[in-house]
Scaffold this active site. Structure first.
Site, PDB file in Angstrom:
ATOM      1  N   SER A 213      27.935  19.194   5.245  1.00 58.89           N
ATOM      2  CA  SER A 213      27.395  20.181   6.182  1.00 58.89           C
ATOM      3  C   SER A 213      27.977  19.976   7.590  1.00 58.89           C
ATOM      4  CB  SER A 213      25.869  20.096   6.156  1.00 58.89           C
ATOM      5  OG  SER A 213      25.321  21.343   6.462  1.00 58.89           O
ATOM      6  N   LYS A 217      32.016  19.383   8.634  1.00 65.52           N
ATOM      7  CA  LYS A 217      32.825  19.969   9.713  1.00 65.52           C
ATOM      8  C   LYS A 217      33.470  18.816  10.495  1.00 65.52           C
ATOM      9  CE  LYS A 217      28.920  23.184  10.657  1.00 65.52           C
ATOM     10  NZ  LYS A 217      28.832  24.192   9.663  1.00 65.52           N
ATOM     11  N   TRP A 308      24.790  30.469   2.584  1.00 66.87           N
ATOM     12  CA  TRP A 308      24.950  30.292   4.039  1.00 66.87           C
ATOM     13  C   TRP A 308      26.305  29.635   4.356  1.00 66.87           C
ATOM     14  CZ3 TRP A 308      23.108  32.413   8.140  1.00 66.87           C
ATOM     15  CH2 TRP A 308      23.036  31.767   9.371  1.00 66.87           C
ATOM     16  N   HIS A 346      22.848  23.758  -1.304  1.00 60.64           N
ATOM     17  CA  HIS A 346      23.478  23.017  -0.215  1.00 60.64           C
ATOM     18  C   HIS A 346      23.104  21.542  -0.340  1.00 60.64           C
ATOM     19  CE1 HIS A 346      25.105  22.860   3.828  1.00 60.64           C
ATOM     20  NE2 HIS A 346      24.040  22.216   4.270  1.00 60.64           N
TER      21      HIS A 346
HETATM   22  C1  GCU Z   1      22.635  24.702   9.724  1.00 60.24           C
HETATM   23  C2  GCU Z   1      23.916  25.291  10.290  1.00 60.24           C
HETATM   24  C3  GCU Z   1      25.123  24.939   9.437  1.00 60.24           C
HETATM   25  C4  GCU Z   1      25.186  23.448   9.210  1.00 60.24           C
HETATM   26  C5  GCU Z   1      23.864  22.948   8.670  1.00 60.24           C
HETATM   27  C6  GCU Z   1      23.761  21.437   8.580  1.00 60.24           C
HETATM   28  O1  GCU Z   1      22.314  25.322   8.530  1.00 60.24           O
HETATM   29  O2  GCU Z   1      23.740  26.687  10.400  1.00 60.24           O
HETATM   30  O3  GCU Z   1      26.308  25.356  10.075  1.00 60.24           O
HETATM   31  O4  GCU Z   1      26.254  23.143   8.346  1.00 60.24           O
HETATM   32  O5  GCU Z   1      22.816  23.316   9.535  1.00 60.24           O
HETATM   33  O6  GCU Z   1      24.543  20.716   9.121  1.00 60.24           O
HETATM   34  O7  GCU Z   1      22.799  21.013   7.974  1.00 60.24           O
END
Ligand code: GCU
Length: 364
Positions: A213, A217, A308, A346
């Site tokens: 998540s 990134k 998402w 997720h």
């Molecule tokens: C939120 C956010 C995502 C991210 C995620 C996380 O959902 O919108 O971009 O990847 O948090 O890091 O848990």
């Protein structure tokens, strides 16, 4: 300056012809450097410093920033590790980062269990794992609010009360291209790699960086900005990670949503792309393609119901990035680039790490 996609592929092809570039990515042709600059100027921001001169290691801790910054590493070694036979290493932001040290709710307990399970599995496969609480580098914004509340109440602050933004620059000196949290976390991953280089039981030439998540990134950002990471694994990283911005995925997160929900993760210039996802001149396949070299590898994973994060956009970006390896005359998908999509939401579990380590076994 607008860099055409053509010139990126041409730069990669030129690299293929240049043995020196392959050995030293820093000597890559200008196209690659310009593309990197575009992403740092427009999305992630620039780190104000490299390796700090005052950095010291004390056991499993890294200390820098005039003594204000202390990052404590959790290290798990496989039984096979020795000075004679140093082992490959996985670096990740602690899966418990969101809540670590501040809460004790059900989701924190689940994340702790997931991290423990991953650690045990990784070690059983002959790899070491090193992870840490990313709040110790730069507090994620909710943590910042909690710090403020503690300060106001006159309560003792946790050890990560400062953070890289304060220590290197300060809020008042920030510009539109100053680093966001993701770039700062990636910078700290590089400091962990500095620490690994000083450990005789760990093989600093065989280090993978991974994350889930927001930490996925971060893993890509670390891989792009530090060529010492040999394999990069992003799990369910979505917008700002592996997902293509330009692809039509209405249920996925868009730039206007991520920059409103988490503006501090990116540089200020990223706000200019709100509502313009399809116009962005460089997309995340090119960002991940910057990792391409004959000795480096990329792995992307998704969850089938993780709308998402946009699994189709993550897969398409991995396939697009693979073209950068193909331009070097190498095998892209199934060669230097791997991908899987687990059934379900997720999540990062042992099932994902298993597939990733199967990929690493013949490459790291
Ligand atoms: C939120 C956010 C995502 C991210 C995620 C996380 O959902 O919108 O971009 O990847 O948090 O890091 O848990």
């Amino acid at each position: 300056m607008k860099i055409q996609r053509r010139s990126f592929i041409a730069a990669m092809a030129a690299m293929a012809a240049c043995a020196a570039c392959a050995a030293d990515p820093a000597s890559a042709p200008a196209g690659k450097e310009e593309l990197l600059k575009w992403f740092l100027d427009n999305v992630y921001g620039h780190a104000p410093i490299g390796r700090p001169k005052d950095m010291t290691f004390a056991g499993n801790s890294i200390v820098f920033g005039g003594g204000k910054m202390k990052v404590d590493l959790t290290v798990a070694l496989p039984a096979s590790a020795s000075k004679e036979k140093p082992c490959p290493v996985l670096v990740m932001g602690d899966f418990r980062t969101w809540n670590n040290g501040m809460r004790d709710d059900a989701s924190s307990k689940k994340q702790k269990q997931q991290q423990d399970d991953i650690d045990a599995f990784v070690v059983s496969r002959g790899y070491a794992i090193v992870h840490y609480n990313l709040n110790e580098a730069t507090p994620d914004q909710p943590r910042r609010r909690e710090l403020e509340a503690l300060k106001k109440a006159g309560k003792p602050l946790p050890p990560y009360a400062y953070g890289l933004f304060e220590v290197y620059g300060g809020e008042k000196d920030r510009t539109a291209t100053s680093w966001g949290t993701i770039r700062s976390w990636a910078w700290c991953h590089s400091r962990v790699l500095d620490w690994i280089e000083a450990q005789p039981m760990l093989d600093a030439k065989r280090v993978a960086v991974l994350g889930h998540s927001r930490l996925g990134k971060t893993a890509i950002c670390a891989g792009v900005t530090d060529p010492r990471f040999k394999v990069v694994y992003s799990n369910a990283s979505g917008c700002g990670g592996a997902k293509l911005n330009r692809m039509d995925l209405p249920r996925s997160e868009h730039i206007h949503q991520i920059t409103r929900g988490f503006p501090y993760w990116f540089c200020q210039n990223f706000n200019a792309w709100r509502g313009r996802d399809k116009e962005i001149p460089h997309d995340q396949d090119e960002w991940m393609g910057l990792i391409a070299s004959p000795t480096r590898y990329l792995y992307v994973a998704s969850g089938s119901t993780d709308h998402w994060a946009g699994p189709a956009g993550e897969k398409a970006a991995a396939e697009g990035a693979a073209k950068a390896w193909e331009a070097l005359g190498l095998k892209g998908m199934g060669g230097h680039v791997g991908y899987h999509c687990h059934e379900g939401p997720h999540d990062l579990g042992v099932r994902d790490v298993k597939l990733f380590l199967d990929f690493c076994d013949t490459r790291l």
